[in-house]
Design an enzyme around this catalytic site. Structure first.
Site, short mmCIF file in Angstrom:
data_model
loop_
_atom_site.label_atom_id
_atom_site.label_comp_id
_atom_site.label_asym_id
_atom_site.label_seq_id
_atom_site.Cartn_x
_atom_site.Cartn_y
_atom_site.Cartn_z
N ARG A 112 0.80 -1.23 0.00
CA ARG A 112 0.00 0.00 0.00
C ARG A 112 0.83 1.28 0.00
NH1 ARG A 112 -4.11 -2.64 3.82
NH2 ARG A 112 -5.63 -3.54 2.37
N LYS A 134 3.73 11.47 -11.12
CA LYS A 134 2.91 10.65 -12.01
C LYS A 134 3.62 9.31 -12.22
CE LYS A 134 0.39 13.82 -15.04
NZ LYS A 134 0.24 14.22 -16.47
N GLU A 176 10.12 18.17 -24.54
CA GLU A 176 9.40 18.45 -23.29
C GLU A 176 9.75 19.84 -22.76
OE1 GLU A 176 6.99 16.81 -22.10
OE2 GLU A 176 7.19 14.71 -22.68
N LYS A 214 8.11 23.10 -13.94
CA LYS A 214 7.34 21.91 -13.60
C LYS A 214 6.99 21.89 -12.11
CE LYS A 214 5.63 17.72 -14.36
NZ LYS A 214 6.39 16.56 -14.86
N GLU A 224 -3.68 17.09 -11.28
CA GLU A 224 -4.11 17.46 -12.62
C GLU A 224 -5.61 17.76 -12.71
OE1 GLU A 224 -3.68 14.95 -16.46
OE2 GLU A 224 -1.67 15.61 -15.96
N ARG A 228 -2.20 21.89 -14.18
CA ARG A 228 -1.21 20.87 -14.54
C ARG A 228 -1.55 20.18 -15.86
NH1 ARG A 228 1.49 15.95 -10.88
NH2 ARG A 228 2.91 15.28 -12.53
N ASN A 232 0.17 18.71 -20.64
CA ASN A 232 -0.11 17.65 -21.61
C ASN A 232 -0.23 18.19 -23.03
OD1 ASN A 232 -0.39 15.14 -19.98
ND2 ASN A 232 -1.98 16.33 -18.96
N HIS A 235 0.44 16.01 -25.99
CA HIS A 235 0.30 14.62 -25.56
C HIS A 235 -1.00 13.98 -26.03
CE1 HIS A 235 3.65 15.88 -23.14
NE2 HIS A 235 3.79 14.69 -22.61
N HIS A 239 0.06 10.65 -27.66
CA HIS A 239 -0.22 9.34 -27.08
C HIS A 239 -0.89 8.40 -28.09
CE1 HIS A 239 -0.09 10.72 -22.57
NE2 HIS A 239 1.10 10.64 -23.14
N HIS A 252 9.04 8.85 -26.82
CA HIS A 252 7.92 9.64 -26.29
C HIS A 252 8.02 11.11 -26.68
CE1 HIS A 252 4.83 11.16 -23.67
NE2 HIS A 252 5.70 11.89 -22.99
#
Length: 349
Positions: A112, A134, A176, A214, A224, A228, A232, A235, A239, A252
């Site tokens: 956990r 993330k 990025e 960042k 997010e 935030r 993306n 992205h 993606h 990426h």
């Protein structure tokens, strides 16, 4: 009779991001260094000369985005179980964004949740992926659709690791950085247009600026729910491109570069960005040999894949679009005609 019992959480998961030559690190616990075959050959001895622990184990994964999957997560977890790690144990993510994401996710679910630290070895992971918590992995439906927010205990950015970085990987990291400049800082973008990133001092300053951007965004919106999501940019399209090409054709950052060009085309069509500004972004990406074109085989299939994006809902697609250079809008109000127009522009002619 209604009973109201407030549950108030006071959690401070702040951490430091250090940009410097890696210093000696000592851990009074069991530690597992999670890395991949490539980084292990190049830099594992260097890392091991810098750390000591009560008990130290190495978990070596296969290298590549295509291995960012459940099988790799199981490899990490099985090692932790076999060596009887407990809640006081620690993971070290030693690699690029793929290693960092999977290590963080494994740390988030093992018993956990246990601590982990990031020691990123690629430009992309140093300026972006290692900061913000993330974590996750890919499946056949898309990228990072299984994951959790789990902040590292610390991030150590050592520019030394970039000395062995291939040119393509370096360019992927630049993508990025450009993303952050376009969305949040016009002055930073203009610096990048003139910067010589082969100069180590210039590169270090650019890394610092990107990481600060960042960190500022994540501190305002960890999970997010608002600002935030602007990170993306590129992205949403990128993606889908990665998934369509089975994570094998593009890195990426390369897919994100193409995604930014697509998003810019949409922004130009919607009068949010001038063509001249879109051309400047494209020129900066191409300066680092990043791809800026892509041919969509099946426009309808590409469109349907948008709905698997984490930011989208059942009935609408969320796009991150630049407002010129230095600002951004997050919108789910782009009509289907505009979307299809942009996709057809990149479709087979």
């Amino acid at each position: 009779m209604q009973v109201h019992i407030p549950l108030k959480k006071v959690v401070d998961d702040s951490y430091d991001i250090t940009i410097d030559t890696l210093q000696k690190l000592h851990f009074d616990s069991k530690v597992a260094v999670v890395t991949n075959q490539t980084v292990s050959k190049l830099h594992l001895d260097y890392l091991l000369s810098k750390i000591s622990a009560k008990e130290l184990h190495i978990v070596e994964l296969k290298d590549g985005e295509e291995y960012k999957n459940q099988e790799s997560i199981d490899t990490i977890l099985n090692s932790l179980f076999e060596h009887r790690f407990n809640r006081k144990s620690l993971l070290i993510a030693f690699g690029g964004g793929v290693v960092g994401d999977m290590t963080g996710y494994a740390a988030s679910i093992y018993q956990r949740g246990i601590d982990f630290i990031q020691i990123p070895t690629t430009l992309l992971s140093q300026v972006d992926a290692s900061v913000g918590g993330k974590t996750g992995f890919n499946n056949r439906y898309g990228k990072n659709l299984v994951g959790a927010f789990h902040q590292p205990r610390a991030v150590y950015i050592d520019p030394y690791f970039l000395t062995t970085l291939p040119k393509r990987e370096f360019g992927a990291g630049v993508a990025e950085i450009v993303k952050m400049a376009v969305t949040f800082n016009k002055d930073f973008f203009e610096i990048l247009e003139e910067a010589d990133l082969t100069n180590q001092e210039v590169l270090r300053e650019v890394i610092r600026h990107a990481v600060q951007t960042k960190a500022d965004v994540v501190s305002q919106d960890e999970k997010e729910q608002g600002i935030r999501a602007a990170l993306n940019y590129g992205h949403t399209f990128g993606h889908v491109i990665e998934n369509e090409t089975a994570y094998k054709k593009f890195l990426h950052g390369e897919a994100v570069a193409i995604g930014m060009v697509m998003a810019n085309e949409m922004a130009v069509k919607m009068n949010l960005m001038s063509q001249k500004e879109a051309d400047r972004v494209k020129a900066l990406l191409e300066k680092y040999d990043l791809p800026t074109t892509y041919t969509i085989d099946d426009v309808k299939k590409f469109y349907e894949a948008f709905f698997l994006d984490k930011k989208s809902s059942d009935a609408s697609i969320t796009f991150i679009l630049p407002l010129g250079i230095g600002d951004v809008v997050i919108t789910d109000n782009v009509d289907i005609g505009t979307i299809m127009c942009i996709l057809n522009k990149f479709g087979k002619q």
